[in-house]
Design a protein around this motif. Sequence first.
Motif, PDB file in Angstrom:
ATOM      1  N   ALA A  34       1.705  -3.917 -10.899  1.00 59.19           N
ATOM      2  CA  ALA A  34       0.647  -3.223 -10.169  1.00 59.19           C
ATOM      3  C   ALA A  34       0.343  -3.923  -8.846  1.00 59.19           C
ATOM      4  O   ALA A  34       0.197  -3.274  -7.800  1.00 59.19           O
ATOM      5  CB  ALA A  34      -0.612  -3.140 -11.024  1.00 59.19           C
ATOM      6  N   ALA A  35       0.272  -5.252  -8.877  1.00 60.20           N
ATOM      7  CA  ALA A  35      -0.029  -6.006  -7.659  1.00 60.20           C
ATOM      8  C   ALA A  35       1.096  -5.872  -6.633  1.00 60.20           C
ATOM      9  O   ALA A  35       0.856  -5.731  -5.432  1.00 60.20           O
ATOM     10  CB  ALA A  35      -0.252  -7.478  -8.002  1.00 60.20           C
ATOM     11  N   THR A  37      -3.317   1.367 -14.343  1.00 61.36           N
ATOM     12  CA  THR A  37      -3.200   2.640 -15.066  1.00 61.36           C
ATOM     13  C   THR A  37      -1.893   3.387 -14.784  1.00 61.36           C
ATOM     14  O   THR A  37      -1.184   3.770 -15.732  1.00 61.36           O
ATOM     15  CB  THR A  37      -4.403   3.542 -14.764  1.00 61.36           C
ATOM     16  OG1 THR A  37      -5.597   2.893 -15.216  1.00 61.36           O
ATOM     17  CG2 THR A  37      -4.267   4.884 -15.468  1.00 61.36           C
ATOM     18  N   PRO A  38      -1.507   3.632 -13.524  1.00 61.01           N
ATOM     19  CA  PRO A  38      -0.229   4.333 -13.310  1.00 61.01           C
ATOM     20  C   PRO A  38       0.975   3.523 -13.766  1.00 61.01           C
ATOM     21  O   PRO A  38       1.997   4.108 -14.142  1.00 61.01           O
ATOM     22  CB  PRO A  38      -0.199   4.574 -11.794  1.00 61.01           C
ATOM     23  CG  PRO A  38      -1.159   3.596 -11.220  1.00 61.01           C
ATOM     24  CD  PRO A  38      -2.225   3.420 -12.250  1.00 61.01           C
ATOM     25  N   VAL A  39       0.868   2.202 -13.761  1.00 61.10           N
ATOM     26  CA  VAL A  39       1.970   1.374 -14.265  1.00 61.10           C
ATOM     27  C   VAL A  39       2.117   1.584 -15.763  1.00 61.10           C
ATOM     28  O   VAL A  39       3.223   1.758 -16.281  1.00 61.10           O
ATOM     29  CB  VAL A  39       1.743  -0.116 -13.944  1.00 61.10           C
ATOM     30  CG1 VAL A  39       2.858  -0.966 -14.554  1.00 61.10           C
ATOM     31  CG2 VAL A  39       1.664  -0.342 -12.438  1.00 61.10           C
ATOM     32  N   ARG A  40       0.981   1.584 -16.468  1.00 61.37           N
ATOM     33  CA  ARG A  40       1.026   1.807 -17.913  1.00 61.37           C
ATOM     34  C   ARG A  40       1.594   3.198 -18.221  1.00 61.37           C
ATOM     35  O   ARG A  40       2.417   3.359 -19.134  1.00 61.37           O
ATOM     36  CB  ARG A  40      -0.369   1.656 -18.512  1.00 61.37           C
ATOM     37  CG  ARG A  40      -0.407   1.786 -20.032  1.00 61.37           C
ATOM     38  CD  ARG A  40      -1.793   1.599 -20.581  1.00 61.37           C
ATOM     39  NE  ARG A  40      -2.285   0.224 -20.421  1.00 61.37           N
ATOM     40  CZ  ARG A  40      -3.247  -0.135 -19.582  1.00 61.37           C
ATOM     41  NH1 ARG A  40      -3.827   0.779 -18.797  1.00 61.37           N
ATOM     42  NH2 ARG A  40      -3.632  -1.390 -19.498  1.00 61.37           N
ATOM     43  N   THR A  46       0.811  -1.220   0.000  1.00 59.83           N
ATOM     44  CA  THR A  46       0.000   0.000   0.000  1.00 59.83           C
ATOM     45  C   THR A  46       0.845   1.271   0.000  1.00 59.83           C
ATOM     46  O   THR A  46       0.311   2.360   0.052  1.00 59.83           O
ATOM     47  CB  THR A  46      -0.919   0.040   1.232  1.00 59.83           C
ATOM     48  OG1 THR A  46      -0.109  -0.028   2.421  1.00 59.83           O
ATOM     49  CG2 THR A  46      -1.889  -1.120   1.209  1.00 59.83           C
ATOM     50  N   ARG A  47       2.159   1.140  -0.090  1.00 59.55           N
ATOM     51  CA  ARG A  47       3.006   2.325   0.052  1.00 59.55           C
ATOM     52  C   ARG A  47       2.749   3.357  -1.043  1.00 59.55           C
ATOM     53  O   ARG A  47       2.528   4.522  -0.775  1.00 59.55           O
ATOM     54  CB  ARG A  47       4.478   1.909   0.036  1.00 59.55           C
ATOM     55  CG  ARG A  47       5.431   3.096   0.179  1.00 59.55           C
ATOM     56  CD  ARG A  47       6.870   2.636   0.220  1.00 59.55           C
ATOM     57  NE  ARG A  47       7.774   3.772   0.237  1.00 59.55           N
ATOM     58  CZ  ARG A  47       9.087   3.675   0.169  1.00 59.55           C
ATOM     59  NH1 ARG A  47       9.647   2.495   0.084  1.00 59.55           N
ATOM     60  NH2 ARG A  47       9.845   4.742   0.171  1.00 59.55           N
ATOM     61  N   LEU A  48       2.771   2.910  -2.289  1.00 59.82           N
ATOM     62  CA  LEU A  48       2.595   3.863  -3.374  1.00 59.82           C
ATOM     63  C   LEU A  48       1.166   4.358  -3.475  1.00 59.82           C
ATOM     64  O   LEU A  48       0.924   5.461  -3.948  1.00 59.82           O
ATOM     65  CB  LEU A  48       3.020   3.236  -4.702  1.00 59.82           C
ATOM     66  CG  LEU A  48       4.509   2.892  -4.840  1.00 59.82           C
ATOM     67  CD1 LEU A  48       4.821   2.475  -6.264  1.00 59.82           C
ATOM     68  CD2 LEU A  48       5.381   4.069  -4.447  1.00 59.82           C
TER      69      LEU A  48
END
Length: 236
Positions: A44-45, A52-55, A7-9
């Motif tokens: 993402a996981a 979305t932010p990973v993409r 949950t950090r990011l």
Amino acid sequence: MADLAPTRLAQRPQLSEEVADHVRTLIMSGEIRPGDFIRLDETAATLGVSVTPVREALLTLRGEGLVDLVPRRGYLVSPMSRQDIEDIFWLQAELSKRIVDRAITRYDDAAIEAHARLIDDFEAASAAGHADGVVHAQYAIHRFINRVSRSDKLSRFLSNAARYMPYRLYAEDPEWRAGAIVDHRRMLQALRDRDLETAHDVVDGEFANGARLLVAHLERAGVWDEVREPELAAEA
């Protein structure tokens, strides 16, 4: 893939920038190698964020030349040579010397005192073996010189180039930390004395050593052991 809490990011603003920083560090430290695919869902996981932010982050890294997009397959880490590493550090050295040229004439007693306190912070974090504290103090020292120089555009260019440096890799190395303390104090004395030759010598040494250490680390990690083919078969 990562040792960040899930949950950090998710609790931070500018998620795509955070994800890009994370993946960039993995690439530059050799934890993921040229030819490796970066899975959106898996990343993402691991980071506890949506896809979305990973993409978005991977699009940013594609623009930096760190990853390539393979149609219908995804993103994979781009080739990176020893010369690429040397070029990144050369660029930082040249920009840093230009900034020091401007900062050195603006260092008054107050600036010297403030700079000295930042070095004390670095030394305290180093003595405690606190890598995050070392990274923060290192960044604060360089940012202070940039601010004194009043060279906003150059500082932004330098900041962009510095994103490629896996600072934690250095911060966890006691020998690097000891050398950095010596360099910081030499730089402070050069700024106090307005000794531009010594200031340039410190900058050149810092970045040449940084490049040498990173190249050696990537060699140990086997980044250049062989030409790796993309994992297309596994993706088919």
